[in-house]
Design a protein around this motif. Structure first.
Motif, mmCIF file in Angstrom:
data_model
loop_
_atom_site.group_PDB
_atom_site.id
_atom_site.type_symbol
_atom_site.label_atom_id
_atom_site.label_comp_id
_atom_site.label_asym_id
_atom_site.label_seq_id
_atom_site.Cartn_x
_atom_site.Cartn_y
_atom_site.Cartn_z
ATOM 1 N N GLY A 85 0.810 -1.213 0.000
ATOM 2 C CA GLY A 85 0.000 0.000 0.000
ATOM 3 C C GLY A 85 0.839 1.256 0.000
ATOM 4 N N VAL A 86 0.155 2.388 -0.077
ATOM 5 C CA VAL A 86 0.834 3.684 -0.148
ATOM 6 C C VAL A 86 1.687 3.932 1.092
ATOM 7 N N ASP A 87 1.282 3.369 2.241
ATOM 8 C CA ASP A 87 2.040 3.609 3.472
ATOM 9 C C ASP A 87 3.472 3.112 3.369
ATOM 10 N N ARG A 137 -4.614 -13.318 -3.701
ATOM 11 C CA ARG A 137 -4.457 -14.277 -2.600
ATOM 12 C C ARG A 137 -5.312 -13.804 -1.433
ATOM 13 N N ASP A 138 -5.988 -14.719 -0.811
ATOM 14 C CA ASP A 138 -6.806 -14.404 0.366
ATOM 15 C C ASP A 138 -7.816 -13.293 0.080
ATOM 16 N N GLY A 139 -8.328 -13.261 -1.137
ATOM 17 C CA GLY A 139 -9.333 -12.269 -1.485
ATOM 18 C C GLY A 139 -8.782 -10.900 -1.823
ATOM 19 N N ILE A 140 -7.467 -10.740 -1.780
ATOM 20 C CA ILE A 140 -6.833 -9.455 -2.114
ATOM 21 C C ILE A 140 -6.272 -9.539 -3.524
ATOM 22 N N GLN A 141 -6.573 -8.550 -4.359
ATOM 23 C CA GLN A 141 -6.094 -8.528 -5.737
ATOM 24 C C GLN A 141 -5.019 -7.464 -5.913
ATOM 25 N N LEU A 142 -4.004 -7.801 -6.694
ATOM 26 C CA LEU A 142 -2.912 -6.877 -7.021
ATOM 27 C C LEU A 142 -2.675 -6.890 -8.522
ATOM 28 N N SER A 143 -2.185 -5.765 -9.015
ATOM 29 C CA SER A 143 -1.781 -5.664 -10.415
ATOM 30 C C SER A 143 -0.299 -5.331 -10.460
ATOM 31 N N ALA A 144 0.444 -6.040 -11.306
ATOM 32 C CA ALA A 144 1.887 -5.815 -11.412
ATOM 33 C C ALA A 144 2.281 -5.743 -12.879
ATOM 34 N N VAL A 145 3.272 -4.913 -13.175
ATOM 35 C CA VAL A 145 3.763 -4.756 -14.546
ATOM 36 C C VAL A 145 5.148 -5.369 -14.653
ATOM 37 N N LYS A 146 5.342 -6.180 -15.687
ATOM 38 C CA LYS A 146 6.674 -6.724 -15.991
ATOM 39 C C LYS A 146 7.111 -6.137 -17.330
ATOM 40 N N PHE A 147 8.155 -5.338 -17.283
ATOM 41 C CA PHE A 147 8.616 -4.630 -18.474
ATOM 42 C C PHE A 147 9.487 -5.536 -19.349
ATOM 43 N N GLN A 148 9.545 -5.169 -20.631
ATOM 44 C CA GLN A 148 10.368 -5.881 -21.616
ATOM 45 C C GLN A 148 10.063 -7.375 -21.635
ATOM 46 N N VAL A 175 9.214 -8.468 -6.352
ATOM 47 C CA VAL A 175 8.695 -7.199 -6.863
ATOM 48 C C VAL A 175 9.393 -6.023 -6.190
ATOM 49 N N SER A 176 9.276 -4.871 -6.833
ATOM 50 C CA SER A 176 9.649 -3.608 -6.198
ATOM 51 C C SER A 176 8.402 -2.740 -6.131
ATOM 52 N N LEU A 177 8.385 -1.841 -5.170
ATOM 53 C CA LEU A 177 7.250 -0.932 -4.998
ATOM 54 C C LEU A 177 7.698 0.477 -5.372
ATOM 55 N N GLU A 178 6.945 1.138 -6.239
ATOM 56 C CA GLU A 178 7.329 2.449 -6.737
ATOM 57 C C GLU A 178 6.151 3.410 -6.650
ATOM 58 N N LYS A 179 6.475 4.676 -6.469
ATOM 59 C CA LYS A 179 5.443 5.709 -6.349
ATOM 60 C C LYS A 179 4.930 6.116 -7.715
ATOM 61 N N ASN A 180 3.624 6.196 -7.836
ATOM 62 C CA ASN A 180 2.985 6.649 -9.061
ATOM 63 C C ASN A 180 2.125 7.870 -8.729
ATOM 64 N N VAL A 181 2.372 8.968 -9.424
ATOM 65 C CA VAL A 181 1.611 10.200 -9.202
ATOM 66 C C VAL A 181 0.831 10.523 -10.474
ATOM 67 N N TYR A 182 -0.483 10.613 -10.348
ATOM 68 C CA TYR A 182 -1.330 10.934 -11.497
ATOM 69 C C TYR A 182 -2.386 11.947 -11.057
ATOM 70 N N ARG A 183 -2.319 13.132 -11.651
ATOM 71 C CA ARG A 183 -3.246 14.219 -11.329
ATOM 72 C C ARG A 183 -3.274 14.510 -9.830
ATOM 73 N N GLY A 184 -2.091 14.473 -9.244
ATOM 74 C CA GLY A 184 -1.957 14.803 -7.834
ATOM 75 C C GLY A 184 -2.247 13.664 -6.880
ATOM 76 N N ASN A 185 -2.735 12.540 -7.394
ATOM 77 C CA ASN A 185 -3.034 11.393 -6.542
ATOM 78 C C ASN A 185 -1.854 10.432 -6.525
ATOM 79 N N ILE A 186 -1.497 9.975 -5.342
ATOM 80 C CA ILE A 186 -0.363 9.074 -5.179
ATOM 81 C C ILE A 186 -0.874 7.652 -4.987
ATOM 82 N N SER A 187 -0.305 6.726 -5.749
ATOM 83 C CA SER A 187 -0.621 5.308 -5.601
ATOM 84 C C SER A 187 0.671 4.514 -5.681
ATOM 85 N N VAL A 188 0.598 3.251 -5.287
ATOM 86 C CA VAL A 188 1.773 2.399 -5.328
ATOM 87 C C VAL A 188 1.716 1.540 -6.588
ATOM 88 N N SER A 189 2.817 1.510 -7.318
ATOM 89 C CA SER A 189 2.943 0.654 -8.499
ATOM 90 C C SER A 189 3.799 -0.551 -8.135
#
Length: 683
Positions: free
Chosen positions: A462-464, A509-520, A538-552
């Motif tokens: 998560g974002v935290d 897993r356990d009812g929690i869904q995640l989306s991940a991107v694998k490049f190349q 995986v690595s966790l990276e910050k994504n900022v879109y229109r001022g909203n922060i999410s975890v990629s």
């Protein structure tokens, strides 16, 4: 063929809990710090608050002599030459020192050689400097081993001050001052200076106010240090943390224009962003043409000129990518035509007329692709081969070249990267020699490794977590961004994105869904069927879109949850040794007829198969009859020798295609089958 090793760091949860309580920090952050060897409250506070070095440039040997000689030259209006290098470290070093001296009213010029001219001060440069009336020459990011060139400069009446950060030879050059943190008598406690860092400390010595120098030149210092992949630990990490802030706030027209063309005009720069956006564009000047373009970009105060130069570098970088891709394809094709090389401990690939400026990049790509130290050589019309190599931790490329020096005209570098020059007619002998050296000094070669800091449950992504990761910044060499493990996830969907160049994976897993991107990675390169249970790094990276922060979530590696990776890696090592005819495998290598039939039936059903050895091993096995990786690869190699399959080993994955059968084939007549039977009889 290789499999990346997943090294799950064993965190000390008891210690982490104690540190979290004593230092009043987040428990997950405490756990991350312990995985980096930070185990006491004092070390925690030091890491979080920053470490101070004795900010005394005069702790460097010869710094007093260098400052005195340069000050005297400025006062006497002597002609000064700053001599740099063509990479981003040398470029920023040149700009930093040249700009400072010019602002002090010095009569100063600079010179940066092209890659074709070669690294370091040349005797021709010393003669040119004498003709120009130069009486003081200052090297930046080079000079520590240039004894004959500096001797010639002295003979022509030129004093030389060397500033460098490379390992010094036994004999130091005859300069007025030699400033290098790796001198045995250098008392500086930080040895992680890039060339620009040494130039920066020289300016601090001249100015007498380190804070003022940092505010003026911290952007250049940061660019060169990150660009030269210096370890971001201890004092250097804290210096770069401040440097990133200065780089983001820089009003230097050239940097603003460079950020614009790189797509970072309105984005915050991190150390990773600097490394992957700004540095390649600055390096492109030296790789593809004239490094003076990059110097002029960082020097100019004209906005229009800065934009024009930045666009020129953008074009050069695009051309560098095109040329690099073409040569990488040729290099990989060369390997495909010599399948015996794939079992070498060290890969040596050569071609005619390959652009010298991209050889290091290609060597790094092939090292990543094939999982072994790699040297890429370009043969010129004069019959001389120039090359660049990359290695893995645990195998010193420099020491290996030293062990083969009778085949080389020139070589140099360090453990993980090096350059060579040799006669083209010596390439085959050199390939044998460096592999013989590896066999003698490194019986088990290193493989690429992913260090997994913590295993996360999907609800913990998560974002935290981003706030905790920002505490670790700037991340880079010596202070890598942490990797996380996600265990026993269900692979629900695979979708192509980016025009089919990348994939988006849906996991749960356990009812929690995640989306991940694998490049190349294309969907066809990931033949894991939906519904499979997988483990992920995986690595966790910050994504900022229109001022909203999410975890990629960025997928680094993925595999079946039930794979024993260590056992599989051991079988891959045994297969390579068998193919080199070094030893007979201790486990059975020949598959049974039932296993051969099952594998053949599976391949016939799909026509062509592409993926990793782990994925094919999983696809072909059944609950009642498990075919080992060793047996699987042995079967494919025997079929290749019998012209039943086209088998392309591409290192981190391979492709198998059935060929039309012509009559009945006697597999026992193939070389590998005969070898194994003979070895079995001997046993």
């Amino acid at each position: 063929m290789f499999l990346k090793r997943w090294n799950y760091v064993q965190p000390n949860t008891v210690l982490a809990s104690e540190l979290a309580e004593i230092c009043e920090i987040n428990p997950v952050l405490a756990l991350l710090l312990t995985t980096r060897g930070i185990t006491t409250p004092e070390e925690v506070f030091s890491f979080l608050a920053g470490q101070e070095e004795e900010a005394d440039p005069f702790s460097f040997a010869d710094m007093d002599k260098a400052a005195e000689r340069i000050s005297r030259a400025i006062e006497a209006h002597e002609k000064i030459l700053v001599y740099g290098d063509y990479d981003v470290d040398g470029i920023t070093s040149t700009v930093l020192l040249y700009t400072y001296l010019r602002r002090q009213g010095a009569d100063v010029v600079y010179r940066v050689p092209t890659r074709d001219e070669g690294y370091g001060l040349h005797e021709a440069d010393a003669l040119w400097a004498a003709e120009q009336g130069i009486t003081l020459l200052i090297t930046v990011d080079n000079g520590i081993s240039l004894v004959s060139q500096i001797t010639l400069a002295n003979e022509k009446g030129i004093d030389v001050v060397v500033t460098d950060h490379h390992q010094p030879p036994e004999e130091l050059p005859p300069a007025v001052a030699v400033v290098d943190p790796h001198r045995a008598d250098c008392e500086s406690t930080c040895k992680n200076y890039a060339g620009v860092g040494v130039a920066f400390m020289l300016v601090c010595a001249l100015e007498g106010d380190g804070e003022a120098v940092l505010s003026q030149y911290g952007d250049l210092l940061t660019l060169g240090t990150i660009g030269d992949v210096m370890p971001l630990t201890d004092f250097m990490r804290d210096l770069m943390r401040r440097g990133i802030e200065l780089l983001n706030a820089s009003t230097r027209p050239g940097l603003l224009a460079l950020r614009r063309v790189a797509g970072y005009e309105d984005k915050e720069l991190s150390a990773r962003a600097v490394s992957f956006s700004l540095v390649p564009r600055l390096n492109a000047a030296g790789r593809m043409g004239d490094p003076d373009l990059a110097v002029r970009l960082l020097l100019t105060e004209d906005i229009a000129e800065a934009q024009s130069l930045a666009e020129a570098l953008e074009d050069m970088n695009a051309r560098r990518q095109t040329v690099g891709n073409d040569i990488a394809a040729q290099a990989q094709e060369s390997v495909m035509h010599h399948p015996e090389w794939l079992h070498d401990r060290v890969l040596v690939v050569s071609g005619e007329g390959w652009h010298f400026g991209v050889l290091g990049i290609i060597a790094a790509r092939l090292t990543e692709r094939f999982g072994k130290p790699t040297l890429v050589l370009s043969v010129g019309e004069d019959g001389v081969a120039h090359g660049s190599g990359r290695s893995l931790e645990g195998f010193s490329l420099y020491e290996a070249l030293h062990g083969c020096e009778e085949h080389l005209a020139v070589y140099g570098g360090h453990e993980l990267a090096a350059g060579v020059t040799l006669s083209a007619e010596n390439i085959d002998a050199f390939r044998r020699a460096i592999n013989d050296y590896a066999a003698e000094h490194c019986s088990v070669m290193p493989v690429p490794q992913l260090d997994v800091a913590i295993r996360l449950r999907p609800e913990q992504v998560g974002v935290d977590k981003l706030a905790l990761l920002e505490v670790l910044e700037p991340c880079g060499a010596g202070n890598p961004a942490p990797l996380f493990g996600l265990s026993r996830m269900r692979l629900d969907n695979i979708a192509a994105i980016g025009g089919g160049k990348h994939v988006r994976l849906s996991l749960s897993r356990d009812g929690i869904q995640l989306s991940a991107v694998k490049f190349q990675t294309r969907p066809e390169d990931l033949p894991i069927p939906c519904g499979s249970t997988v483990n992920c790094v995986v690595s966790l990276e910050k994504n900022v879109y229109r001022g909203n922060i999410s975890v990629s979530v960025r997928m680094i590696d993925i595999g079946y949850a039930d794979t024993d990776r260590e056992a599989m890696q051991a079988e891959l090592v045994a297969f390579d040794a068998m193919m080199r005819r070094e030893s007979r495998p201790s486990a059975p290598a020949l598959p049974t007829r039932e296993q051969l039939a099952r594998l053949y039936s599976m391949l016939r059903a799909c026509g062509e198969w592409s993926g990793t050895v782990e994925q094919l091993h999983h696809a072909v096995n059944t609950d009642t009859d498990s075919m080992s990786v060793l047996q699987l690869l042995t079967a494919l190699e025997i079929w290749r020798e019998a012209a039943l399959v086209e088998f392309q080993d591409m290192g981190d994955r391979f492709r198998v295609r059935l060929l039309p059968a012509v009559g009945k084939t006697d597999l026992s007549a193939t070389p590998l089958w005969r070898y194994l039977e003979e070895e079995n009889h001997r046993a």
